[in-house]
Design an enzyme around this catalytic site. Sequence first.
Site, PDB file in Angstrom:
ATOM      1  N   GLU A  38       0.824  -1.211   0.000  1.00  0.00           N
ATOM      2  CA  GLU A  38       0.000   0.000   0.000  1.00  0.00           C
ATOM      3  C   GLU A  38       0.853   1.254   0.000  1.00  0.00           C
ATOM      4  O   GLU A  38       0.517   2.244  -0.651  1.00  0.00           O
ATOM      5  CB  GLU A  38      -0.954  -0.006   1.195  1.00  0.00           C
ATOM      6  N   TYR A 121      -6.297   6.896   3.704  1.00  0.00           N
ATOM      7  CA  TYR A 121      -6.449   5.849   2.690  1.00  0.00           C
ATOM      8  C   TYR A 121      -5.739   4.562   3.112  1.00  0.00           C
ATOM      9  O   TYR A 121      -6.327   3.472   3.125  1.00  0.00           O
ATOM     10  CB  TYR A 121      -5.908   6.297   1.316  1.00  0.00           C
ATOM     11  N   ASP A 139      -8.908   6.013  -2.807  1.00  0.00           N
ATOM     12  CA  ASP A 139      -7.757   6.485  -3.571  1.00  0.00           C
ATOM     13  C   ASP A 139      -8.267   7.189  -4.830  1.00  0.00           C
ATOM     14  O   ASP A 139      -9.462   7.430  -4.972  1.00  0.00           O
ATOM     15  CB  ASP A 139      -6.844   5.307  -3.920  1.00  0.00           C
TER      16      ASP A 139
END
Length: 365
Positions: A38, A121, A139
Amino acid sequence: MEAPPEAFYEALLAWYARNAPDLPWRRARDPYQVWLAEVMLQQTQVATVLPYYERFLSAFPTVQALAEAPLERVLKLWEGLGYYSRARNLHRAAQRLVAEHGGVLPQSAEALRKLAGVGRYTAGAIASIAFGQPAAAVDGNVMRVLARLYDYAVPVQSGEGRRALWQLAERMAQAAPRGAAAAYTQALMDLGREICTPRAPRCEACPVSAFCRARAAGTQAARPVKQPKPPTPHYAVAAALLRDDSGALLMARRPLEGLLGGLWEFPQGRAREDEPLEAALKRALREKLALEIGVGAQLLKVQHAFTHFKIALHVYACQLQGGEPRALGYADWAWIALEASDQLAISRADRRVIAFLKENSARLL
DNA sequence: AACTCGGGGGA
DNA sequence: TCCCCAGAGTT
């Protein structure tokens, strides 16, 4: 904006089950691997991340291994991926996790959010993907998908736009089928990347087009609404090649904060408006390294684009005229043999200078 | 809320 | 060339 009906989730998840690409971090059951992916994927496309992810994980297979590594090694493995604060934050967060939590990631988005480099996020992505929690992760892809699904006309970068879409995403995550949180989060992002693309979305192939208000209104090309961007400025930068008796080159390490923080480069400085490059170079070496130099011939020019500006890097052969290097505007300095520069973390533009020197070393020496 | 922070893929 | 990308931190 209300969460869509059950049929929306069924269609989306069925599409995902058939079409999900086999990405390495999706095989991972280790939350550390999800975290790493991520962070690398922040503002960075999947294809770009793949080789970096594999190399990084081989070098640092666990949070503990990452925490024990020197920052220089972490930055070297990040070289070329950009946004180097991600690497510094990841390293710092790993060290804190080991020191305070036995190297184990917390499971809630709220607790994850406290880790360096983990924002709203990323916290939601890890919580849902690694821990199966109904957390939202918005996102750029999801922002676009939601703006089209609801034909949302407010600019998505505005405060109002972000608030509204995040609130919608939270409701949608809560309404997703129990036990499908990980699949749902990734399905929404995959949909944005592969079907609901920025330009020319493939609505005819979209599994949820029946639920899409922009599709119904024919406004999908105009969603999401974005604000205009100012033009990117262009700067002239001059760099110095200085050799010691053994032929090693003087390199300097940038301060840990700011642009390209912690990376090595040939000593350089940006020219002020109407300032000759030679003068700017002499000034930079004096201010940043306490050196007086003579500036000789320009050997090459490298063009490089950053996100918000462009530079032309002019590289000069120089001679040391006075002083001993002191790291005033740099974090460190060293004489580096050309071959040894492979071990350092160096930005793209300076890498091109090194490539040029390697190709032409016979002619230049 | 605005600004900073890399580099590359794809049209 | 331009837009955009699995955004976060600082001010």
